[in-house]
Every structure is written in C-alpha cells, then in structure tokens.
Design a protein around this motif. Structure first.
Motif, mmCIF file in Angstrom:
data_model
loop_
_atom_site.group_PDB
_atom_site.id
_atom_site.type_symbol
_atom_site.label_atom_id
_atom_site.label_comp_id
_atom_site.label_asym_id
_atom_site.label_seq_id
_atom_site.Cartn_x
_atom_site.Cartn_y
_atom_site.Cartn_z
ATOM 1 N N MET A 83 33.054 19.425 -110.943
ATOM 2 C CA MET A 83 32.291 20.176 -110.754
ATOM 3 C C MET A 83 31.924 20.794 -111.823
ATOM 4 O O MET A 83 32.627 21.543 -112.680
ATOM 5 C CB MET A 83 33.138 21.588 -109.919
ATOM 6 N N ARG A 84 30.244 21.342 -112.152
ATOM 7 C CA ARG A 84 30.099 22.300 -113.710
ATOM 8 C C ARG A 84 29.274 23.063 -112.468
ATOM 9 O O ARG A 84 28.376 22.681 -112.231
ATOM 10 C CB ARG A 84 29.295 21.311 -114.351
ATOM 11 N N LEU A 85 29.667 24.315 -112.605
ATOM 12 C CA LEU A 85 28.427 25.101 -112.166
ATOM 13 C C LEU A 85 27.185 26.001 -114.309
ATOM 14 O O LEU A 85 28.025 26.364 -114.544
ATOM 15 C CB LEU A 85 29.466 26.229 -112.196
ATOM 16 N N TYR A 86 26.697 26.130 -113.548
ATOM 17 C CA TYR A 86 25.327 27.164 -114.408
ATOM 18 C C TYR A 86 24.739 27.767 -113.560
ATOM 19 O O TYR A 86 25.103 27.760 -112.506
ATOM 20 C CB TYR A 86 24.671 25.460 -114.883
ATOM 21 N N GLN A 87 23.848 28.817 -114.254
ATOM 22 C CA GLN A 87 22.788 29.132 -114.282
ATOM 23 C C GLN A 87 21.710 28.453 -113.097
ATOM 24 O O GLN A 87 21.406 26.750 -113.453
ATOM 25 C CB GLN A 87 21.629 30.330 -115.007
ATOM 26 N N TRP A 88 21.553 28.445 -112.276
ATOM 27 C CA TRP A 88 20.912 28.212 -110.740
ATOM 28 C C TRP A 88 19.280 26.637 -111.510
ATOM 29 O O TRP A 88 20.132 25.587 -110.909
ATOM 30 C CB TRP A 88 20.302 28.736 -109.379
ATOM 31 N N ALA A 89 18.472 27.904 -111.560
ATOM 32 C CA ALA A 89 17.479 26.775 -112.713
ATOM 33 C C ALA A 89 18.014 25.900 -113.555
ATOM 34 O O ALA A 89 17.680 25.052 -113.907
ATOM 35 C CB ALA A 89 16.326 27.626 -113.099
ATOM 36 N N ASP A 90 19.441 26.499 -114.659
ATOM 37 C CA ASP A 90 19.836 25.064 -115.394
ATOM 38 C C ASP A 90 20.184 24.404 -114.571
ATOM 39 O O ASP A 90 19.643 22.781 -115.148
ATOM 40 C CB ASP A 90 20.796 26.629 -116.490
ATOM 41 N N ALA A 91 21.075 24.663 -113.602
ATOM 42 C CA ALA A 91 22.421 23.448 -113.103
ATOM 43 C C ALA A 91 20.331 22.282 -112.772
ATOM 44 O O ALA A 91 20.926 21.035 -112.697
ATOM 45 C CB ALA A 91 22.594 23.617 -112.034
ATOM 46 N N GLN A 92 19.448 22.869 -112.032
ATOM 47 C CA GLN A 92 18.676 21.453 -111.627
ATOM 48 C C GLN A 92 18.036 21.066 -113.331
ATOM 49 O O GLN A 92 17.890 19.977 -112.258
ATOM 50 C CB GLN A 92 17.448 22.375 -110.622
ATOM 51 N N ARG A 122 17.409 16.028 -116.250
ATOM 52 C CA ARG A 122 18.553 14.879 -117.320
ATOM 53 C C ARG A 122 19.439 14.455 -117.676
ATOM 54 O O ARG A 122 19.334 14.198 -118.358
ATOM 55 C CB ARG A 122 18.652 16.137 -118.141
ATOM 56 N N GLY A 123 20.012 13.958 -116.803
ATOM 57 C CA GLY A 123 20.828 13.237 -115.957
ATOM 58 C C GLY A 123 22.359 13.613 -116.678
ATOM 59 O O GLY A 123 22.971 12.779 -116.840
ATOM 60 N N GLU A 124 22.471 14.505 -116.725
ATOM 61 C CA GLU A 124 23.787 15.231 -117.107
ATOM 62 C C GLU A 124 25.129 15.715 -115.949
ATOM 63 O O GLU A 124 25.244 15.954 -115.774
ATOM 64 C CB GLU A 124 23.822 16.948 -117.677
ATOM 65 N N GLY A 125 24.215 14.766 -114.449
ATOM 66 C CA GLY A 125 25.174 14.978 -113.389
ATOM 67 C C GLY A 125 24.842 13.754 -111.840
ATOM 68 O O GLY A 125 23.863 13.605 -112.148
ATOM 69 N N HIS A 126 25.711 13.891 -111.530
ATOM 70 C CA HIS A 126 25.301 12.690 -110.376
ATOM 71 C C HIS A 126 24.386 13.078 -109.102
ATOM 72 O O HIS A 126 23.723 12.967 -108.861
ATOM 73 C CB HIS A 126 26.439 11.893 -109.622
ATOM 74 N N ARG A 160 34.094 8.400 -113.254
ATOM 75 C CA ARG A 160 34.051 9.848 -112.192
ATOM 76 C C ARG A 160 32.606 10.515 -111.977
ATOM 77 O O ARG A 160 31.530 9.882 -112.367
ATOM 78 C CB ARG A 160 34.703 11.241 -113.800
ATOM 79 N N MET A 161 32.886 11.268 -111.258
ATOM 80 C CA MET A 161 31.426 11.477 -110.474
ATOM 81 C C MET A 161 30.987 13.519 -110.661
ATOM 82 O O MET A 161 32.437 13.793 -110.463
ATOM 83 C CB MET A 161 31.455 11.335 -108.611
ATOM 84 N N VAL A 162 30.201 13.550 -110.931
ATOM 85 C CA VAL A 162 29.476 14.836 -111.154
ATOM 86 C C VAL A 162 28.709 15.410 -111.034
ATOM 87 O O VAL A 162 27.894 15.048 -110.552
ATOM 88 C CB VAL A 162 28.736 14.754 -113.334
ATOM 89 N N PHE A 163 29.658 16.586 -110.435
ATOM 90 C CA PHE A 163 28.453 17.395 -109.331
ATOM 91 C C PHE A 163 27.904 18.366 -110.203
ATOM 92 O O PHE A 163 29.070 19.407 -110.800
ATOM 93 C CB PHE A 163 29.607 18.141 -107.993
ATOM 94 N N LEU A 164 26.703 19.005 -109.942
ATOM 95 C CA LEU A 164 26.505 20.679 -110.930
ATOM 96 C C LEU A 164 25.944 21.312 -109.826
ATOM 97 O O LEU A 164 26.077 21.043 -108.383
ATOM 98 C CB LEU A 164 24.751 20.137 -111.704
ATOM 99 N N GLY A 165 26.359 22.849 -109.896
ATOM 100 C CA GLY A 165 25.761 23.699 -109.103
ATOM 101 C C GLY A 165 26.369 24.715 -109.547
ATOM 102 O O GLY A 165 25.925 25.368 -110.669
ATOM 103 N N PRO A 166 25.623 25.722 -108.463
ATOM 104 C CA PRO A 166 25.424 27.502 -109.295
ATOM 105 C C PRO A 166 26.469 28.313 -109.220
ATOM 106 O O PRO A 166 27.574 28.372 -108.887
ATOM 107 C CB PRO A 166 24.560 27.950 -108.176
ATOM 108 N N LYS A 167 25.842 29.295 -110.097
ATOM 109 C CA LYS A 167 27.279 30.562 -110.304
ATOM 110 C C LYS A 167 26.972 31.461 -110.083
ATOM 111 O O LYS A 167 26.048 31.728 -109.824
ATOM 112 C CB LYS A 167 27.994 29.965 -112.448
ATOM 113 N N PHE A 168 28.389 32.255 -110.139
ATOM 114 C CA PHE A 168 27.927 34.054 -109.597
ATOM 115 C C PHE A 168 27.569 33.846 -108.499
ATOM 116 O O PHE A 168 27.142 34.383 -107.605
ATOM 117 C CB PHE A 168 26.802 34.202 -110.157
#
Length: 335
Positions: free
Chosen positions: A80-89, A94-98, A39-47
């Motif tokens: 796809m996992r969405l977080y606050q922008w700075a948190d996603a980066q 920390r290696g929580e996404g690809h 599985r490939m995990v993408f991180l991104g901003p929410k809102f």
C-alpha cells in the motif's frame, strides 16, 4: 546508490527543510531486491484517517486493511502506497500501481478507469462555523468560498452541482478547517468520518455539519482501463470478503468504533438533556425526602398514640385489679 539508509537520511533532511511531509513513505522508492514478482501495488490518499494515514512511516487505516484482506483472498503479496490524492491518481495513470484502493465514480473518472463493486458508503458533508449553522443554505452556494481537496470527489460536487460556488483547494481537511475558523473560506466539503476524525483528533471546536449530507456515494477500487482480468479478479475477491463478513468487520473496526465525534449543537442538546434529567432527578429526590419525612412524622405520632393507649390500658388493668381486691375484701367482711 542502492543503500536504503542513504535514502532514509535524504528523506529526513528533506523533512527538516520542510520540503516533504513527516512520515513520507519510501515504499516503492527505495530499492528492494526481494520484491515478489506477483506483488500487487495499491495506491491511495494519505491524511484521510480513519481510512488511511501514515503512522511512523507505515500506512494504517480501513483502506490498508482492505488491501491486506484482498491480498490474502487473491493469495498475492500486496503493498500500500499513500500519496496526496491528485498525485496518487497521476501515479496510477503512469503505471506505478495496479489499482487505486478508493475512488468515487464520476463521468470524468470513467474516461480513464474501470471500477469494482462498492466496498464502503461515503457521506459528503458541508462543514461550517457553528454560529453560522442555522443561516447556511446548502442549496444555494452563491459567492461561497468552499474548501475542497484537489483531485478529490468534493471538487466534483462543486463542479457539477454547485458551479455558483468558488472552490478553494487545500491539501488536507485540517488546512480547510483552519481556513474556515480564520474566515478565509465559508465552508469545507469532506467525507463525514474524515472531517469528524480531523476535528476530534485536533480538538477543534466551533465547527458543525449542515444536514443532510450534500452527497451520498459508494466507494470503489479503480483500475486503469484495458485490464478486465484484474477487474474480475478484484471483484471476485471483494465478493469473497463480503460473504465471509470481513469487509463488515473492517468497517466496524475503523469506521464504527474508534471515531466518536460530537458537534457543538449535539453537545448543547446533550447538555440540555442532561440538565433536564438532573432537574427531574432533583425534583423526585425532594419529593421523596418530604414523603419520607412525613411518613416518619406520622409514624412517630402513631407510636405516641399507641403508647398513650397502651398506658391507658395498663392503668385500666391496674384499676380493675384494685377494684377486684376491694370487692373481695368487702365480700369477706360481710360474710
């Protein structure tokens, strides 16, 4: 402790206490024994609708569709996992996404990331109060308080191009716009569609955009440095999506179709245009009315004249017949 229902109950409790936002995604947090190993995990901003947001705890938007399409092209399951922008980066580091699904390139980010070819174009706009639109000088932001999302590219614009301005950090565009209306900031910098979508969805009036855009950039997928294989894999998949027209379809579906925004100045111009058009139509209608009325009057007069002529003709025929009868009678008497 692995019961998903228990984690959902805990999340709902935190929501009611105001400790986390409604719709917070538990993806990647709740234990899932069936997670595919590839599985490939993408991180991104929410809102940031229409690009990404949570609806009933499910990520939706243009970024999500891009991630899904990339997964199909790569023949790998994606999340796809969405977080606050700075948190996603921070989570990516920390290696929580690809990969980070959407990032604008700047020098600071190049220190930690490598970037794919572009996926979307971004126009960053300055949003101000409508009654201050004509007086706002976008080239000189001296002593101006400008709302920007922490960790977003808008802060880079202030930091690198307008150090004379004072950045005010906000979590969302909506928070920035509310501060703008209250007079707590002088402007809000955000991506064009994100800002317009927020204004329209929340029925906010009294805010306009200063033209031209304060910055035009391209959007890329970011991967941590040191993973050239993943970068090449993503670039090949993006090229495939571009060649098949799928990225264009996603762009049209989310970025050209559902977002319709009219600024206050555009609304006034539209009303003036409609008013002018109605005035022209009304004038033409009046002219047509009097023209038709005159034609009807002329027709009536012509019919009356024709009637008189026809009456005269009939009388002439009758007089002629009488004269012929008298002449015939006189001729017979003389014979």
């Amino acid at each position: 402790h692995m019961n998903p229902g228990r984690w959902v109950k805990m999340a709902n409790t935190l929501i009611t206490q105001g400790m986390i936002d409604p719709g917070y995604s538990l993806q990647g947090f709740v234990y899932d024994p069936n997670v595919p190993k590839d599985r490939m995990v993408f991180l991104g901003p929410k809102f940031v609708p229409p690009y990404a947001s949570n609806e009933n705890g499910k990520p939706v938007g243009a970024y999500v569709d891009i991630a899904t399409a990339l997964g199909k092209a790569l023949k790998r399951p994606v999340e796809m996992r969405l977080y606050q922008w700075a948190d996603a980066q921070a989570r990516l580091q920390r290696g929580e996404g690809h990969a980070q699904i959407a990032m604008v390139i700047n020098e600071k980010r190049k220190e930690h990331h490598e970037f794919t070819q572009p996926t979307f174009d971004f126009d960053y706009m300055m949003f101000v109060k409508s009654n201050n639109l004509n007086q706002f000088n976008i080239r000189d932001l001296s002593k101006k308080r400008i709302a920007v999302r922490r960790g977003g590219y808008a802060f880079s614009i202030i930091e690198n191009n307008h150090p004379e301005a004072k950045p005010v950090f906000v979590k969302t565009s909506l928070e920035g716009f509310r501060m703008l209306l209250k007079g707590d900031v002088d402007g809000v910098i955000d991506e064009n569609l994100i800002g317009h979508h927020t204004l329209t969805h929340n029925e906010i009036q009294g805010i306009d955009v200063v033209l031209p855009p304060i910055s035009k950039r391209t959007l890329h997928i970011a991967v941590p440095k040191g993973n050239p294989a993943l970068l090449n894999e993503l670039n090949e998949a993006i090229s495939k999506l571009k060649s098949t027209g799928e990225i264009k379809e996603i762009s049209q579906r989310w970025l050209d179709g559902p977002v319709v925004f009219i600024t206050q100045s555009q609304k006034k111009a539209a009303l003036i245009g409609v008013g002018g058009t109605l005035a022209i139509v009304a004038t033409l209608a009046i002219l047509l009315f009097f023209t038709v009325k005159k034609r009807n009057r002329d027709r009536t007069e012509a019919e009356k004249r024709f009637g008189r002529l026809e009456n005269i003709t009939t009388k002439s025929k009758q007089a002629k017949q009488v004269a012929e009868q008298r002449f015939k009678a006189l001729f017979e008497q003389s014979g």
